[in-house]
Write a protein that holds these residues in place. Structure first.
Motif, short mmCIF file in Angstrom:
data_model
loop_
_atom_site.label_atom_id
_atom_site.label_comp_id
_atom_site.label_asym_id
_atom_site.label_seq_id
_atom_site.Cartn_x
_atom_site.Cartn_y
_atom_site.Cartn_z
N ASN A 69 0.79 -1.23 0.00
CA ASN A 69 0.00 0.00 0.00
C ASN A 69 0.83 1.29 0.00
OD1 ASN A 69 0.96 0.52 2.58
ND2 ASN A 69 -0.86 -0.24 3.62
N ALA A 70 2.14 1.18 -0.17
CA ALA A 70 3.03 2.36 -0.07
C ALA A 70 2.54 3.54 -0.90
CB ALA A 70 4.46 1.98 -0.47
N ALA A 71 2.03 3.27 -2.08
CA ALA A 71 1.60 4.37 -2.96
C ALA A 71 0.48 5.20 -2.36
CB ALA A 71 1.18 3.81 -4.32
N MET A 72 -0.32 4.58 -1.49
CA MET A 72 -1.43 5.31 -0.88
C MET A 72 -0.95 6.45 0.01
SD MET A 72 -4.28 2.43 0.17
CE MET A 72 -5.53 3.66 0.59
N PHE A 73 0.32 6.39 0.44
CA PHE A 73 0.87 7.42 1.32
C PHE A 73 1.62 8.50 0.55
CE2 PHE A 73 -0.07 3.72 3.81
CZ PHE A 73 -0.55 4.22 5.02
N GLU A 74 1.60 8.41 -0.77
CA GLU A 74 2.24 9.42 -1.62
C GLU A 74 1.29 10.62 -1.82
OE1 GLU A 74 5.38 9.26 -2.85
OE2 GLU A 74 5.63 7.42 -1.69
#
Length: 197
Positions: A69-74
């Motif tokens: 889910n890293a992209a959700m924190f961009e």
DNA sequence: CCGAGGATCATCT
DNA sequence: GATGATCCTCGGT
């Protein structure tokens, strides 16, 4: 054809407001999602969305950042795609402030451009079924999982002004077990391209 | 029209 | 070891 033509009002802005996740899910309805491919443009008007805001138990970001889910924190406008049930891909647009972890799931489109390409990508002829679900629309547009983490436009995927919906329906979300009572699903009333009634 | 069941595997516990 | 932001097919009504 008549469904989009019946709403003639154009979007006044050149990009939608993605600051508040639930509002963004509503705001995104009617915008045109475009995938510029070597074979040509494939595009559809967004007719169904779901919001996955901060602190939402149903959100992939609920338990904090991870590899998936890293992209959700961009930054807002980042693409987040994930594989589900071992076989399908879903497409999200990140919303809100960086570091928080929020997104809007695009659940259905009304086909607008490159419909012949959509039919080829889907192996189907029925226009109604080309983009009437989150995994179906990803397949129809030919989007790849590695678009995850890129900004809209960097992956040749972007939004263009479409039409302002005449009627917006707000209901509970589909296919989830946690926070199932939250009314964070939006779709355009009368659209025959929505995933489910 | 409607519900049940199966496909298939990365991610998380 | 279980689950899941899905989709399609099949059988019954």
């Amino acid at each position: 054809m008549t469904e989009s033509m019946s709403s003639k009002t154009r979007h006044p802005k050149s990009s939608p407001d993605l600051n508040d996740t639930v509002h963004a899910a509503r705001n995104l309805l009617g915008w045109k999602l475009v995938h510029a491919t070597p074979a040509g443009r494939i595009a559809g008007y967004i007719v169904e969305t779901e919001a996955y805001p901060d602190q939402d138990p149903a959100s992939h970001a609920f338990r904090g950042p991870s590899t998936r889910n890293a992209a959700m924190f961009e930054d807002k406008g980042t693409i987040y795609m994930y594989r589900i049930y071992g076989m399908h891909l879903c497409f999200n647009i990140v919303t809100g402030k960086p570091g928080v972890g929020e997104a809007v799931l695009v659940r259905a489109l009304q086909p607008a451009e490159g419909i012949d390409l959509m039919k080829r990508n889907r192996g189907l002829d029925a226009e109604q079924k080309l983009t009437n679900g989150p995994a179906n629309l990803v397949q129809a547009l030919g989007m790849q999982q590695d678009y995850t983490g890129t900004k809209l436009s960097e992956a040749h995927v972007y939004l263009e002004p479409g039409f302002v919906p005449e009627e917006i329906i707000q209901t509970t979300r589909i296919g989830i077990t946690k926070a199932a009572e939250q009314p964070w699903r939006f779709y355009i009333g009368g659209s025959s391209y929505v995933s489910k009634r």
